[in-house]
Design a protein around this motif. Structure first.
Motif, PDB file in Angstrom:
ATOM      1  N   PHE A  83      19.317  48.033  17.485  1.00  0.00           N
ATOM      2  CA  PHE A  83      20.361  49.478  17.296  1.00  0.00           C
ATOM      3  C   PHE A  83      21.308  49.626  15.789  1.00  0.00           C
ATOM      4  N   VAL A  84      21.374  47.972  15.342  1.00  0.00           N
ATOM      5  CA  VAL A  84      21.834  48.790  13.939  1.00  0.00           C
ATOM      6  C   VAL A  84      20.303  49.505  12.773  1.00  0.00           C
ATOM      7  N   THR A  85      19.765  49.118  13.270  1.00  0.00           N
ATOM      8  CA  THR A  85      18.988  50.259  12.634  1.00  0.00           C
ATOM      9  C   THR A  85      18.252  51.766  12.984  1.00  0.00           C
ATOM     10  N   THR A  86      19.248  51.936  13.528  1.00  0.00           N
ATOM     11  CA  THR A  86      19.404  53.995  13.825  1.00  0.00           C
ATOM     12  C   THR A  86      20.257  54.658  12.917  1.00  0.00           C
ATOM     13  N   PRO A  87      20.645  55.722  13.086  1.00  0.00           N
ATOM     14  CA  PRO A  87      21.259  56.803  12.198  1.00  0.00           C
ATOM     15  C   PRO A  87      22.721  56.844  12.510  1.00  0.00           C
ATOM     16  N   THR A  88      23.054  56.722  14.391  1.00  0.00           N
ATOM     17  CA  THR A  88      23.970  56.038  14.635  1.00  0.00           C
ATOM     18  C   THR A  88      24.963  55.634  13.889  1.00  0.00           C
ATOM     19  N   ALA A  89      24.074  54.162  14.220  1.00  0.00           N
ATOM     20  CA  ALA A  89      25.063  52.935  13.661  1.00  0.00           C
ATOM     21  C   ALA A  89      25.323  53.027  12.167  1.00  0.00           C
ATOM     22  N   THR A  90      24.206  53.853  11.152  1.00  0.00           N
ATOM     23  CA  THR A  90      24.247  53.982   9.820  1.00  0.00           C
ATOM     24  C   THR A  90      25.855  54.598  10.031  1.00  0.00           C
ATOM     25  N   ALA A  91      25.930  55.696  10.538  1.00  0.00           N
ATOM     26  CA  ALA A  91      26.775  56.840  10.559  1.00  0.00           C
ATOM     27  C   ALA A  91      27.991  56.703  10.384  1.00  0.00           C
ATOM     28  N   ALA A  92      28.407  55.176  11.396  1.00  0.00           N
ATOM     29  CA  ALA A  92      29.887  54.767  12.071  1.00  0.00           C
ATOM     30  C   ALA A  92      30.280  53.966  11.099  1.00  0.00           C
ATOM     31  N   THR A 140      28.124  48.976  22.006  1.00  0.00           N
ATOM     32  CA  THR A 140      29.212  49.547  23.347  1.00  0.00           C
ATOM     33  C   THR A 140      28.900  51.001  24.217  1.00  0.00           C
ATOM     34  N   ARG A 141      29.080  51.541  23.495  1.00  0.00           N
ATOM     35  CA  ARG A 141      28.915  53.546  23.526  1.00  0.00           C
ATOM     36  C   ARG A 141      27.431  53.125  24.643  1.00  0.00           C
ATOM     37  N   ARG A 142      26.836  52.429  23.363  1.00  0.00           N
ATOM     38  CA  ARG A 142      25.207  52.760  25.327  1.00  0.00           C
ATOM     39  C   ARG A 142      25.368  52.036  25.910  1.00  0.00           C
ATOM     40  N   LEU A 143      25.969  51.333  25.763  1.00  0.00           N
ATOM     41  CA  LEU A 143      25.906  49.275  26.788  1.00  0.00           C
ATOM     42  C   LEU A 143      27.341  49.481  27.389  1.00  0.00           C
ATOM     43  N   PRO A 144      27.930  50.162  28.297  1.00  0.00           N
ATOM     44  CA  PRO A 144      29.442  50.083  27.799  1.00  0.00           C
ATOM     45  C   PRO A 144      29.325  48.686  28.937  1.00  0.00           C
ATOM     46  N   ASP A 145      28.558  48.612  30.156  1.00  0.00           N
ATOM     47  CA  ASP A 145      28.435  46.819  30.857  1.00  0.00           C
ATOM     48  C   ASP A 145      29.008  45.771  29.502  1.00  0.00           C
ATOM     49  N   CYS A 146      28.259  45.820  28.178  1.00  0.00           N
ATOM     50  CA  CYS A 146      28.598  44.538  27.470  1.00  0.00           C
ATOM     51  C   CYS A 146      29.298  44.181  26.674  1.00  0.00           C
ATOM     52  N   GLN A 147      29.816  43.293  27.068  1.00  0.00           N
ATOM     53  CA  GLN A 147      31.785  42.080  26.236  1.00  0.00           C
ATOM     54  C   GLN A 147      30.543  41.588  25.837  1.00  0.00           C
ATOM     55  N   VAL A 148      31.377  42.324  24.583  1.00  0.00           N
ATOM     56  CA  VAL A 148      31.262  41.407  22.892  1.00  0.00           C
ATOM     57  C   VAL A 148      32.263  40.797  21.872  1.00  0.00           C
ATOM     58  N   ASP A 149      31.790  39.275  21.973  1.00  0.00           N
ATOM     59  CA  ASP A 149      33.311  38.936  21.291  1.00  0.00           C
ATOM     60  C   ASP A 149      32.779  38.568  19.757  1.00  0.00           C
ATOM     61  N   LEU A 150      33.496  38.311  19.003  1.00  0.00           N
ATOM     62  CA  LEU A 150      32.956  38.824  17.768  1.00  0.00           C
ATOM     63  C   LEU A 150      33.786  37.345  17.156  1.00  0.00           C
ATOM     64  N   THR A 151      33.228  36.603  16.227  1.00  0.00           N
ATOM     65  CA  THR A 151      33.706  35.726  15.651  1.00  0.00           C
ATOM     66  C   THR A 151      33.395  35.607  14.157  1.00  0.00           C
TER      67      THR A 151
END
Length: 312
Positions: A280-289, A113-124
Protein backbone atom coordinates in the motif's frame (compact mmCIF):
# COMPACT_ATOMS: atom_id res chain seq x y z
CA UNK A 1 14.10 -28.05 25.09
CA UNK A 2 10.98 -26.04 25.90
CA UNK A 3 9.66 -22.69 24.77
CA UNK A 4 9.91 -21.40 28.31
CA UNK A 5 13.60 -22.34 28.49
CA UNK A 6 14.31 -20.63 25.17
CA UNK A 7 12.41 -17.52 26.20
CA UNK A 8 14.42 -17.37 29.42
CA UNK A 9 17.74 -17.83 27.64
CA UNK A 10 16.89 -15.20 25.02
CA UNK A 11 16.18 -12.73 27.80
CA UNK A 12 19.47 -13.57 29.56
CA UNK A 13 21.31 -12.80 26.32
CA UNK A 14 19.44 -9.56 25.71
CA UNK A 15 19.81 -8.24 29.27
CA UNK A 16 23.27 -9.64 29.91
CA UNK A 17 22.64 -11.28 33.29
CA UNK A 18 20.58 -13.97 35.02
CA UNK A 19 19.46 -11.54 37.71
CA UNK A 20 18.09 -9.02 35.21
CA UNK A 21 16.27 -11.79 33.32
CA UNK A 22 14.73 -13.08 36.55
CA UNK A 23 13.51 -9.59 37.44
CA UNK A 24 12.03 -9.08 33.98
CA UNK A 25 10.23 -12.45 34.08
CA UNK A 26 9.09 -12.02 37.69
CA UNK A 27 10.68 -15.28 38.82
CA UNK A 28 13.59 -16.21 41.07
CA UNK A 29 17.19 -16.25 39.88
CA UNK A 30 17.52 -20.00 40.71
CA UNK A 31 14.58 -20.64 38.35
CA UNK A 32 16.44 -18.86 35.57
CA UNK A 33 19.60 -20.84 36.38
CA UNK A 34 17.62 -24.09 36.25
CA UNK A 35 16.23 -23.25 32.80
CA UNK A 36 19.70 -22.46 31.46
CA UNK A 37 21.15 -25.58 33.10
CA UNK A 38 18.56 -27.73 31.36
CA UNK A 39 19.57 -26.25 28.00
CA UNK A 40 23.24 -26.79 28.79
CA UNK A 41 22.62 -30.44 29.62
CA UNK A 42 20.52 -31.09 26.53
CA UNK A 43 22.84 -29.31 24.09
CA UNK A 44 26.15 -30.33 25.67
CA UNK A 45 27.43 -26.75 25.61
CA UNK A 46 28.09 -24.41 28.57
CA UNK A 47 26.42 -21.58 26.55
CA UNK A 48 28.24 -18.93 28.59
CA UNK A 49 31.04 -18.53 31.12
CA UNK A 50 31.68 -16.00 33.87
CA UNK A 51 34.11 -13.28 32.80
CA UNK A 52 35.06 -9.85 34.15
CA UNK A 53 32.19 -9.62 36.58
CA UNK A 54 29.69 -10.53 33.85
CA UNK A 55 29.02 -13.35 31.42
CA UNK A 56 30.58 -14.17 28.05
CA UNK A 57 28.68 -16.36 25.60
CA UNK A 58 30.27 -19.31 23.83
CA UNK A 59 29.91 -19.62 20.03
CA UNK A 60 27.20 -22.21 20.69
CA UNK A 61 25.47 -19.85 23.10
CA UNK A 62 25.44 -17.03 20.56
CA UNK A 63 24.02 -19.34 17.91
CA UNK A 64 21.33 -20.58 20.28
CA UNK A 65 20.45 -16.99 21.19
CA UNK A 66 19.77 -16.13 17.55
CA UNK A 67 17.51 -19.17 17.13
CA UNK A 68 15.82 -18.62 20.50
CA UNK A 69 14.80 -15.06 19.60
CA UNK A 70 13.24 -16.22 16.35
CA UNK A 71 11.51 -19.26 17.86
CA UNK A 72 10.00 -17.20 20.67
CA UNK A 73 8.90 -14.55 18.16
CA UNK A 74 7.27 -17.21 15.96
CA UNK A 75 5.43 -18.67 18.94
CA UNK A 76 4.11 -15.25 19.93
CA UNK A 77 3.06 -14.60 16.35
CA UNK A 78 1.26 -17.95 16.18
CA UNK A 79 -0.68 -17.18 19.36
CA UNK A 80 -1.64 -13.78 18.01
CA UNK A 81 -2.76 -15.14 14.62
CA UNK A 82 -4.83 -17.87 16.23
CA UNK A 83 -6.48 -15.27 18.48
CA UNK A 84 -7.18 -13.12 15.42
CA UNK A 85 -8.88 -16.05 13.74
CA UNK A 86 -11.13 -16.50 16.75
CA UNK A 87 -11.92 -12.78 16.88
CA UNK A 88 -12.31 -12.49 13.08
CA UNK A 89 -9.92 -9.53 12.99
CA UNK A 90 -6.29 -8.87 12.15
CA UNK A 91 -3.63 -6.82 13.88
CA UNK A 92 -0.48 -5.20 12.63
CA UNK A 93 2.48 -4.02 14.69
CA UNK A 94 4.32 -1.15 13.06
CA UNK A 95 7.60 0.38 14.27
CA UNK A 96 8.65 3.74 12.86
CA UNK A 97 11.37 6.29 13.43
CA UNK A 98 10.47 9.51 15.23
CA UNK A 99 10.60 11.73 12.14
CA UNK A 100 8.40 9.42 10.07
CA UNK A 101 6.00 8.93 12.97
CA UNK A 102 5.65 12.68 13.48
CA UNK A 103 5.22 13.72 9.87
CA UNK A 104 3.64 10.82 7.98
CA UNK A 105 2.63 7.78 10.05
CA UNK A 106 -0.84 8.87 11.16
CA UNK A 107 -1.88 9.95 7.66
CA UNK A 108 -0.50 6.75 6.13
CA UNK A 109 -2.10 4.40 8.66
CA UNK A 110 -5.44 6.23 8.51
CA UNK A 111 -5.47 5.76 4.73
CA UNK A 112 -4.40 2.11 5.08
CA UNK A 113 -7.09 1.20 7.62
CA UNK A 114 -9.74 2.80 5.44
CA UNK A 115 -8.90 0.02 2.99
CA UNK A 116 -8.68 -2.66 5.70
CA UNK A 117 -11.14 -1.48 8.38
CA UNK A 118 -10.83 -4.73 10.37
CA UNK A 119 -7.08 -4.33 10.80
CA UNK A 120 -6.03 -3.00 14.22
CA UNK A 121 -2.72 -1.14 13.98
CA UNK A 122 -0.33 -0.60 16.87
CA UNK A 123 2.46 1.90 16.23
CA UNK A 124 5.66 2.06 18.26
CA UNK A 125 8.29 4.75 17.93
CA UNK A 126 11.85 3.47 17.68
CA UNK A 127 15.39 4.52 16.89
CA UNK A 128 16.48 3.67 13.37
CA UNK A 129 19.24 1.40 14.66
CA UNK A 130 16.62 -0.76 16.44
CA UNK A 131 14.36 -1.40 13.44
CA UNK A 132 16.08 -4.57 12.19
CA UNK A 133 16.13 -6.01 15.71
CA UNK A 134 12.39 -5.35 16.09
CA UNK A 135 11.73 -7.48 12.99
CA UNK A 136 14.10 -10.29 13.95
CA UNK A 137 12.66 -10.48 17.47
CA UNK A 138 9.18 -10.20 15.92
CA UNK A 139 8.13 -7.32 18.13
CA UNK A 140 7.15 -5.56 14.89
CA UNK A 141 5.64 -6.89 11.66
CA UNK A 142 6.76 -3.99 9.49
CA UNK A 143 9.14 -1.07 10.12
CA UNK A 144 9.05 2.36 8.49
CA UNK A 145 12.03 4.69 8.19
CA UNK A 146 15.59 4.38 6.88
CA UNK A 147 16.62 1.04 5.42
CA UNK A 148 17.58 -1.23 8.35
CA UNK A 149 20.96 -2.88 8.39
CA UNK A 150 20.79 -6.67 8.31
CA UNK A 151 20.31 -9.66 6.06
CA UNK A 152 17.16 -11.53 5.05
CA UNK A 153 15.03 -8.38 5.20
CA UNK A 154 12.77 -7.20 2.38
CA UNK A 155 12.95 -3.39 2.11
CA UNK A 156 10.76 -1.44 -0.32
CA UNK A 157 11.46 2.30 -0.89
CA UNK A 158 8.26 4.31 -0.94
CA UNK A 159 8.81 8.01 -0.24
CA UNK A 160 11.64 10.30 -1.27
CA UNK A 161 12.24 13.36 0.86
CA UNK A 162 14.65 16.30 1.05
CA UNK A 163 16.37 17.74 4.10
CA UNK A 164 17.29 21.40 3.86
CA UNK A 165 18.90 23.66 6.45
CA UNK A 166 16.70 26.60 7.42
CA UNK A 167 16.80 29.48 9.87
CA UNK A 168 14.99 32.72 10.67
CA UNK A 169 15.55 35.45 8.04
CA UNK A 170 17.48 37.63 10.51
CA UNK A 171 19.58 34.78 11.93
CA UNK A 172 23.21 35.96 12.18
CA UNK A 173 24.98 33.70 9.68
CA UNK A 174 27.20 35.59 7.27
CA UNK A 175 28.77 32.55 5.58
CA UNK A 176 26.88 29.25 4.99
CA UNK A 177 30.19 27.40 5.36
CA UNK A 178 30.22 28.43 9.04
CA UNK A 179 26.88 26.72 9.72
CA UNK A 180 28.66 23.75 11.31
CA UNK A 181 29.79 25.95 14.20
CA UNK A 182 26.25 27.07 15.01
CA UNK A 183 23.59 25.36 17.11
CA UNK A 184 21.53 22.79 15.21
CA UNK A 185 17.97 22.25 16.42
CA UNK A 186 16.56 18.75 15.91
CA UNK A 187 13.80 16.43 17.05
CA UNK A 188 14.39 13.89 19.84
CA UNK A 189 16.23 11.47 17.53
CA UNK A 190 18.90 13.99 16.60
CA UNK A 191 20.40 12.85 13.29
CA UNK A 192 19.66 9.15 12.70
CA UNK A 193 22.90 7.37 11.78
CA UNK A 194 21.17 5.14 9.19
CA UNK A 195 19.51 8.08 7.42
CA UNK A 196 21.03 9.94 4.47
CA UNK A 197 21.14 13.16 6.47
CA UNK A 198 22.96 11.35 9.29
CA UNK A 199 25.53 9.98 6.85
CA UNK A 200 25.92 13.41 5.26
CA UNK A 201 26.65 15.13 8.57
CA UNK A 202 29.05 12.35 9.63
CA UNK A 203 31.18 13.11 6.55
CA UNK A 204 31.74 16.71 7.62
CA UNK A 205 34.90 17.87 9.36
CA UNK A 206 32.93 19.31 12.31
CA UNK A 207 29.98 17.64 14.02
CA UNK A 208 27.49 20.38 14.93
CA UNK A 209 26.25 21.05 18.44
CA UNK A 210 22.77 19.45 18.55
CA UNK A 211 19.95 20.71 20.73
CA UNK A 212 17.13 18.17 20.79
CA UNK A 213 13.48 19.11 21.13
CA UNK A 214 10.47 16.88 21.94
CA UNK A 215 9.49 17.03 18.25
CA UNK A 216 10.78 18.33 14.94
CA UNK A 217 7.83 20.73 14.92
CA UNK A 218 9.21 22.28 18.11
CA UNK A 219 12.68 22.46 16.55
CA UNK A 220 11.29 24.32 13.53
CA UNK A 221 9.45 26.72 15.83
CA UNK A 222 12.68 27.42 17.70
CA UNK A 223 14.48 28.06 14.41
CA UNK A 224 11.65 30.41 13.40
CA UNK A 225 12.29 32.28 16.66
CA UNK A 226 15.97 32.69 15.79
CA UNK A 227 17.45 30.15 18.24
CA UNK A 228 19.53 28.27 15.66
CA UNK A 229 19.36 26.36 12.39
CA UNK A 230 17.45 23.14 11.74
CA UNK A 231 17.71 20.40 9.08
CA UNK A 232 14.02 20.34 8.17
CA UNK A 233 12.01 18.28 5.73
CA UNK A 234 11.50 20.46 2.68
CA UNK A 235 7.80 19.74 2.22
CA UNK A 236 7.11 20.36 5.92
CA UNK A 237 8.55 23.91 5.92
CA UNK A 238 7.31 24.85 2.44
CA UNK A 239 4.69 27.27 3.81
CA UNK A 240 7.26 28.93 6.11
CA UNK A 241 9.61 29.46 3.19
CA UNK A 242 6.85 30.97 1.07
CA UNK A 243 5.77 33.35 3.83
CA UNK A 244 9.33 34.34 4.67
CA UNK A 245 9.15 33.05 8.25
CA UNK A 246 12.14 30.85 7.41
CA UNK A 247 14.87 31.04 4.81
CA UNK A 248 16.94 28.27 3.33
CA UNK A 249 20.68 28.29 4.01
CA UNK A 250 22.69 27.18 0.97
CA UNK A 251 24.86 24.64 2.78
CA UNK A 252 27.02 22.64 0.34
CA UNK A 253 25.58 19.17 -0.14
CA UNK A 254 21.98 20.21 0.45
CA UNK A 255 19.27 19.41 -0.19
CA UNK A 256 20.06 15.97 1.18
CA UNK A 257 18.03 13.37 -0.73
CA UNK A 258 16.64 10.62 1.49
CA UNK A 259 14.36 7.61 1.17
CA UNK A 260 11.95 6.03 3.59
CA UNK A 261 11.49 2.26 3.38
CA UNK A 262 8.83 -0.22 4.42
CA UNK A 263 10.73 -3.31 5.60
CA UNK A 264 9.49 -6.77 6.54
CA UNK A 265 11.10 -10.13 7.14
CA UNK A 266 12.23 -11.76 3.92
CA UNK A 267 11.96 -15.32 2.59
CA UNK A 268 8.18 -15.41 2.94
CA UNK A 269 8.19 -14.89 6.71
CA UNK A 270 6.18 -11.65 6.73
CA UNK A 271 2.53 -11.72 7.80
CA UNK A 272 -0.29 -10.99 5.37
CA UNK A 273 -1.14 -7.57 6.90
CA UNK A 274 2.56 -6.59 6.83
CA UNK A 275 2.76 -7.41 3.13
CA UNK A 276 -0.49 -5.52 2.53
CA UNK A 277 0.92 -2.38 4.16
CA UNK A 278 4.22 -2.75 2.30
CA UNK A 279 2.31 -2.85 -0.99
CA UNK A 280 0.00 0.00 0.00
CA UNK A 281 2.78 2.48 0.85
CA UNK A 282 3.85 2.62 -2.82
CA UNK A 283 0.39 3.63 -4.09
CA UNK A 284 -0.57 7.17 -5.14
CA UNK A 285 -3.21 7.19 -2.39
CA UNK A 286 -0.57 6.60 0.28
CA UNK A 287 1.81 9.19 -1.17
CA UNK A 288 -0.92 11.83 -1.37
CA UNK A 289 -1.93 11.16 2.24
CA UNK A 290 1.64 11.45 3.57
CA UNK A 291 2.47 14.65 1.67
CA UNK A 292 -0.82 16.48 2.21
CA UNK A 293 -0.72 19.54 4.50
CA UNK A 294 -2.29 19.01 7.94
CA UNK A 295 -6.08 19.04 7.81
CA UNK A 296 -6.33 18.41 4.08
CA UNK A 297 -6.66 14.63 4.06
CA UNK A 298 -10.22 13.53 4.97
CA UNK A 299 -10.25 11.79 8.32
CA UNK A 300 -12.17 8.56 8.79
CA UNK A 301 -12.43 7.52 12.46
CA UNK A 302 -10.52 4.39 13.34
CA UNK A 303 -8.98 2.90 16.40
CA UNK A 304 -5.92 5.11 16.97
CA UNK A 305 -2.50 3.46 16.98
CA UNK A 306 -0.71 3.08 20.27
CA UNK A 307 2.40 5.27 20.45
CA UNK A 308 5.09 3.85 22.73
CA UNK A 309 8.39 5.70 23.04
CA UNK A 310 11.33 3.31 23.18
CA UNK A 311 14.04 5.77 24.14
CA UNK A 312 16.52 4.41 26.66
Amino acid sequence: MTLSQLRTFALVVRLGSLRAAAKELGISEPAVSAAVAALRAELGDPLFVRAGGGIEFTPGGRRLAAHAEEIVGLADQARREVAETVLASTSLRVAATVDFSEHAADALLNAFTRRLPDCQVDLTVSEGAELADALVRRTADVVLGPRPAGGELDAVPFLRYQRIVVAAPDYPLADPAEVWRHVWLTGPAGLEELSEEGRWVSRQAVWPDLVRFPSETDAVAAARAGDGVTPALGHVVRADLRSGALVRIAVPGTPVQGLWYATVLGRGRASGPARALQEFVTTPTATAAMLAPPGVTPHVPRRPPVHVALWS
